[in-house]
Design an enzyme around this catalytic site. Structure first.
Site, PDB file in Angstrom:
ATOM      1  N   HIS A 195     -14.264  -7.223 -14.465  1.00  0.00           N
ATOM      2  CA  HIS A 195     -14.603  -5.792 -14.582  1.00  0.00           C
ATOM      3  C   HIS A 195     -13.971  -5.181 -15.833  1.00  0.00           C
ATOM      4  CE1 HIS A 195     -15.190  -1.792 -12.188  1.00  0.00           C
ATOM      5  NE2 HIS A 195     -15.431  -1.629 -13.473  1.00  0.00           N
TER       6      HIS A 195
ATOM      7  N   HIS B  80     -14.974  -2.776 -19.589  1.00  0.00           N
ATOM      8  CA  HIS B  80     -15.925  -1.970 -20.362  1.00  0.00           C
ATOM      9  C   HIS B  80     -15.582  -2.136 -21.837  1.00  0.00           C
ATOM     10  CE1 HIS B  80     -17.362   0.341 -16.802  1.00  0.00           C
ATOM     11  NE2 HIS B  80     -16.155   0.059 -16.351  1.00  0.00           N
TER      12      HIS B  80
ATOM     13  N   ARG C 229     -17.751  -1.138 -24.221  1.00  0.00           N
ATOM     14  CA  ARG C 229     -18.363   0.038 -24.883  1.00  0.00           C
ATOM     15  C   ARG C 229     -19.329  -0.299 -26.013  1.00  0.00           C
ATOM     16  NH1 ARG C 229     -16.878   3.028 -20.683  1.00  0.00           N
ATOM     17  NH2 ARG C 229     -14.694   3.702 -20.674  1.00  0.00           N
TER      18      ARG C 229
ATOM     19  N   ASN D  23     -22.718  -0.185 -18.667  1.00  0.00           N
ATOM     20  CA  ASN D  23     -22.909   1.249 -18.972  1.00  0.00           C
ATOM     21  C   ASN D  23     -22.623   1.542 -20.450  1.00  0.00           C
ATOM     22  OD1 ASN D  23     -20.164   0.801 -18.604  1.00  0.00           O
ATOM     23  ND2 ASN D  23     -19.767   2.803 -17.699  1.00  0.00           N
TER      24      ASN D  23
ATOM     25  N   ASP E 278     -22.409  -0.051 -12.314  1.00  0.00           N
ATOM     26  CA  ASP E 278     -21.035   0.461 -12.427  1.00  0.00           C
ATOM     27  C   ASP E 278     -20.970   1.770 -13.201  1.00  0.00           C
ATOM     28  OD1 ASP E 278     -18.250   0.489 -12.070  1.00  0.00           O
ATOM     29  OD2 ASP E 278     -18.019  -0.073 -14.159  1.00  0.00           O
TER      30      ASP E 278
ATOM     31  N   HIS F 141     -13.306  -2.007  -7.572  1.00  0.00           N
ATOM     32  CA  HIS F 141     -12.139  -1.107  -7.566  1.00  0.00           C
ATOM     33  C   HIS F 141     -11.867  -0.371  -6.251  1.00  0.00           C
ATOM     34  CE1 HIS F 141     -15.388   1.544  -8.670  1.00  0.00           C
ATOM     35  NE2 HIS F 141     -15.306   1.333  -9.962  1.00  0.00           N
TER      36      HIS F 141
ATOM     37  N   ASN G 261     -11.824   6.807 -11.978  1.00  0.00           N
ATOM     38  CA  ASN G 261     -12.757   6.856 -10.872  1.00  0.00           C
ATOM     39  C   ASN G 261     -12.853   5.472 -10.245  1.00  0.00           C
ATOM     40  OD1 ASN G 261     -14.438   8.386  -9.340  1.00  0.00           O
ATOM     41  ND2 ASN G 261     -16.083   8.555 -10.846  1.00  0.00           N
TER      42      ASN G 261
ATOM     43  N   ASP H  58     -10.783  -3.062 -14.618  1.00  0.00           N
ATOM     44  CA  ASP H  58     -11.602  -1.871 -14.922  1.00  0.00           C
ATOM     45  C   ASP H  58     -11.149  -1.262 -16.258  1.00  0.00           C
ATOM     46  OD1 ASP H  58     -13.538   0.052 -14.808  1.00  0.00           O
ATOM     47  OD2 ASP H  58     -12.674   1.152 -13.113  1.00  0.00           O
TER      48      ASP H  58
ATOM     49  N   HIS I 287     -11.029   4.899 -23.945  1.00  0.00           N
ATOM     50  CA  HIS I 287     -11.566   6.148 -24.507  1.00  0.00           C
ATOM     51  C   HIS I 287     -10.730   6.499 -25.725  1.00  0.00           C
ATOM     52  CE1 HIS I 287     -14.299   6.916 -21.210  1.00  0.00           C
ATOM     53  NE2 HIS I 287     -13.327   6.686 -20.350  1.00  0.00           N
TER      54      HIS I 287
END
Ligand SMILES: [Zn+2]
Length: 405
Positions: A54, A56, A58, A88, A156, A209, A255, A282, A286
């Site tokens: 899991h 990200h 980006r 995503n 997700d 999660h 989240n 996860d 950012h």
């Protein structure tokens, strides 16, 4: 290459033992176990390379937060040899063309086995199912190592609220032999619904999660009769509570959210009794600008690849919740099994995906040293025990700690 007289936890469930490991052509050729040898003082242990189901990265679309190269570097620095990227992105991962582009660029970077999951619906818009079969046939690295072009299906970041559409996803996943990774939100309600749908369709659902005591209870009860339910948690759910949000604001906003002490305790119990199969990060980078906004405007998520092992070792092994071999199982063999990857155990004839950890290390988390583009962590400055000192992917070093770093 030979790892001489090193402590080994091979991932098969047996305890640490002294060994010499000889690798060639990317494969473990020979393991010589030294029976009766004393446990080395150094605290350096060879374990199977970690697998994170899991993350990200980006990429494409939000590469100011992270990209395939920086995310792969962060993974290697965290001891990970395989990662599974969430869809995503922008565009969302919903077509063979996007999948092939990600796969090509990840292979060029070459730091980690980078697999990807398909979105459930085109553009994650919840209207039209993505073409899972076409992605499953795409000749990716994932397909070379697992037989599947993608390592699962997930929406997700959000839940697929349309129950009939979720049922169609599960039927398609079951037919293709793919796991559905389920972002359950609201967590307990959607977990309850999707356990029911998994029972109905026979599809394998992996709850992502898990953060709440009530969810742990639901999964524990389901697992008594259903082999097709698994779940993961992330380090922040067994280390922090909502108190951190009051203290750190956006840096502790994710989240699902951090919850109560009772929930944190339930996550630890779930890990200890086997209800929670996998530890995933996860990893959700950012920019600093985004995370500097007021808490109700800042985006959800924290980075996790470069803090995962130290946090888990400090808060689960040092506290007696898990033994070190049990922790390694939840970071290597169990996630590998989940995606049908023949890794997670150091054994003769298998790929030399090996991470060296130093369990004697004492230090503090320093986010300024991270390889990730993200600095959004609530753990900066936190004292930890243990660290990753070297990562080998198919016998080649993808990360090595600098002396005294
Ligand atoms: Zn996520």
């Amino acid at each position: 290459m030979v790892l001489e007289n090193i402590m080994l936890i091979d991932g098969s469930g047996r305890g640490p033992c002294a060994a010499s490991i000889c690798c060639a052509d990317g494969v473990v050729k020979k393991i010589e176990r030294k029976t009766g040898a004393a446990i080395a003082e150094s605290g350096i242990i060879a374990v199977p390379g970690f697998v994170d189901v899991h993350v990200h990265f980006r990429d494409p679309g939000f590469t100011e937060k992270e990209d395939i190269a920086s995310g792969s570097e962060a993974a290697a620095a965290g001891g990970f040899t395989t990662v599974c990227c969430m869809p995503n992105t922008n565009p969302a991962l919903h077509s063979p063309e996007i999948l092939a582009d990600i796969d090509r660029r990840a292979r060029e970077t070459g730091r980690v086995n980078l697999f990807a999951l398909s979105a459930m619906t085109v553009g994650q818009a919840g209207r039209e199912l993505a073409n899972f079969a076409a992605m499953d046939r795409t000749p990716t690295l994932c397909r070379e190592l697992t037989g599947h072009g993608i390592c699962g299906i997930t929406e997700d970041g959000k839940s697929l609220l349309n129950e009939d559409m979720m049922r169609q996803v599960l039927i398609a996943a079951k037919r293709l032999g793919l796991v559905v990774m389920d972002h359950a939100e609201p967590e307990t309600e959607i977990t309850e619904r999707d356990i029911r749908l998994a029972r109905e369709t026979g599809a394998h659902i992996h709850i992502q999660h898990v953060s709440a005591a009530a969810t742990v209870d639901l999964v524990r009860a389901a697992k008594k009769t259903m082999p097709n339910i698994t779940c993961e948690t992330a380090p922040h759910y067994f280390t922090l509570t909502s108190e951190a949000l009051d203290r750190l604001g956006p840096l502790a906003k994710m989240n699902p959210p951090l919850r109560t002490e009772r929930d944190r305790e339930a996550i630890r119990e779930g890990l200890a009794d086997g209800t929670i199969d996998v530890i995933a990060t996860d990893h959700a980078p950012h920019t600093l600008a985004e995370k500097s906004r007021p808490v109700d405007e800042a985006p959800f998520g924290i980075i996790g690849l470069e803090t995962c092992f130290a946090l888990a070792y400090t808060h689960l092994v040092k506290t007696g919740v898990l033994t070190l071999p049990q922790l390694i199982e939840k970071m290597s063999a169990a996630p590998a099994r989940l995606i049908g990857l023949d890794r997670g155990i150091i054994t003769e004839g298998k790929a030399a995906d090996i991470t060296l950890i130093d369990t004697a290390y004492e230090g503090v988390i320093d986010s300024s040293a991270f390889r990730s583009k993200g600095r959004n962590t609530p753990f900066d400055g936190m004292p930890v025990s243990g660290r990753v000192i070297k990562t080998l992917r198919a016998g080649a070093a993808t990360f090595e700690v600098k002396e005294n770093a």
